[in-house]
Design an enzyme around this catalytic site. Structure first.
Site, PDB file in Angstrom:
ATOM      1  N   CYS A 114     -71.556  55.415  52.825  1.00 51.58           N
ATOM      2  CA  CYS A 114     -72.306  54.257  52.254  1.00 51.58           C
ATOM      3  C   CYS A 114     -71.778  52.922  52.768  1.00 51.58           C
ATOM      4  O   CYS A 114     -72.877  51.847  52.945  1.00 51.58           O
ATOM      5  CB  CYS A 114     -71.835  54.124  50.581  1.00 51.58           C
ATOM      6  SG  CYS A 114     -72.191  55.683  49.893  1.00 51.58           S
ATOM      7  N   HIS A 260     -75.860  48.151  49.667  1.00 54.75           N
ATOM      8  CA  HIS A 260     -76.235  49.631  49.649  1.00 54.75           C
ATOM      9  C   HIS A 260     -77.126  49.942  48.557  1.00 54.75           C
ATOM     10  O   HIS A 260     -76.418  49.432  47.334  1.00 54.75           O
ATOM     11  CB  HIS A 260     -74.804  50.275  49.663  1.00 54.75           C
ATOM     12  CG  HIS A 260     -74.943  51.716  49.360  1.00 54.75           C
ATOM     13  ND1 HIS A 260     -75.833  52.605  50.094  1.00 54.75           N
ATOM     14  CD2 HIS A 260     -74.469  52.449  48.294  1.00 54.75           C
ATOM     15  CE1 HIS A 260     -75.530  53.707  49.569  1.00 54.75           C
ATOM     16  NE2 HIS A 260     -74.793  53.781  48.562  1.00 54.75           N
ATOM     17  N   ASN A 290     -81.277  56.935  47.438  1.00 57.17           N
ATOM     18  CA  ASN A 290     -79.987  56.703  48.198  1.00 57.17           C
ATOM     19  C   ASN A 290     -79.905  57.440  49.494  1.00 57.17           C
ATOM     20  O   ASN A 290     -79.365  58.547  49.343  1.00 57.17           O
ATOM     21  CB  ASN A 290     -78.825  56.919  47.280  1.00 57.17           C
ATOM     22  CG  ASN A 290     -77.510  56.469  47.806  1.00 57.17           C
ATOM     23  OD1 ASN A 290     -77.330  56.361  48.918  1.00 57.17           O
ATOM     24  ND2 ASN A 290     -76.417  56.366  46.914  1.00 57.17           N
TER      25      ASN A 290
END
Length: 332
Positions: A114, A260, A290
């Site tokens: 991430c 993020h 995501n």
């Protein structure tokens, strides 16, 4: 010497899984519940595509979108992924050939999730500062869905697959500022695929289901959502504060925060905790999900297309590792 983002593009796989499709598999959930819980309506899945396939398509799109960028000028390729085509060789080497880049070109992978985009920008900036390269193709390409168990409704609602391509050079539309980077390996097992590497090369075949019917297996992606959430609330506020300080800025100097895209609940919680106005906080995960290291560059691309990239931009990634990274971008 200045280091800038000169070009930026992304690719999403053609296969789309909607909340309606997930509800067919998991009738105990509703479309509204999924949307409210994670803020994702659909996600793209790399069913028949590899990491190199997606990275190549992102790179090709970048060269089409920015015809002023000459392939012959690219002198380094770095690729962030946790789903490589092979243990060896580096997927970056495969992508270099498939994109038709010259052989006088460095190439390597790095394994990060991430926060991978921010780390990639830091590596690229270091290569330029060291006089090692002038035009670096930074690729992020991730397919967490290849790691997720088919009955893991929690993670399947969150994660999408995708790839991005960023050309980092000595000129461009966004100057890269100073970084804050951090690591806490004590949380490594909070987000992990335990088997398949050299520590545990053989599959464990230890699949179990908890009281809610959620699968747990060393052979698939495991995420301790509560611990990841707590980690995020702990490190992100100080990371933002330190990033502003190292760049000589105040929070009010920032025109847009691009974090993020973990999930909408977490993002909104962070925004409120940091007291950031909604009009300065970018969220675009509704139809993407995501995509791990690709979330920030995808968000930057969409923000640029929407005319929202101006002034000073703070970008930040955080998650698997545990790892975090942030920097400032100055739009030129």
């Amino acid at each position: 010497m200045k280091t800038c983002i000169k070009a930026l593009a992304y690719y999403l796989p053609e296969t789309v899984v909607t909340n309606e499709q997930l509800v067919e598999e998991f009738p105990e959930w509703t479309v509204e519940k999924i949307a409210a819980k994670v803020g994702v309506n659909q996600r793209h899945i790399a069913r028949d595509e590899t990491i190199s396939d997606m990275a190549v398509k992102a790179g090709e799109k970048m060269f089409v979108d920015y015809p002023e960028v000459n392939k012959e000028e690219v002198d380094f390729v770095i690729l962030c992924t946790q789903s490589p085509d092979y243990f060896l060789p580096s997927t970056a080497c495969i992508v270099q050939r498939r994109l038709g880049l010259r052989t006088a070109c460095g190439a390597f992978d790095f394994n990060l999730g991430c926060s991978g985009y921010e780390y990639g920008l830091a590596i690229a900036k270091g290569l330029i500062a060291g006089g090692i390269a002038k035009n670096i193709l930074l690729l992020t390409s991730e397919a967490y869905n290849k790691h997720i168990h088919s009955r893991d409704k929690g993670n399947r609602t969150i994660f999408g697959d995708g790839a991005t391509a960023t050309l980092v050079s000595t000129d461009g539309f966004a100057e890269i500022g100073d970084f804050i980077l951090g690591t806490d390996g004590s949380g490594a097992e909070e987000l992990i695929v335990k088997t398949g590497g050299m520590a545990y090369p053989e599959k464990a075949h230890d699949l179990e289901y908890d009281e809610n019917g959620n699968p747990h297996s060393s052979d698939h992606l495991f995420m301790n959502g509560a611990e990841i959430f707590n980690f995020t609330l702990k490190v992100v506020p100080s990371m933002v504060k330190d990033t502003l300080a190292v760049n000589g800025l105040e929070k009010d100097d920032v025109d847009l925060f691009v974090f993020h895209q973990a999930n909408r609940f977490m993002l909104n919680h962070l925004r409120k905790k940091l007291k950031i106005d909604e009009d300065k906080f970018f969220i675009n995960m509704d139809n993407i999900g995501n995509t791990v290291s690709s979330t920030v560059p995808i968000a930057l691309c969409d923000a640029k297309d929407a005319g929202r990239l101006r002034g000073s931009i703070l970008i930040a990634g955080f998650g698997v590792g545990l790892s975090w990274g942030a920097c400032m971008l100055k739009i030129r």
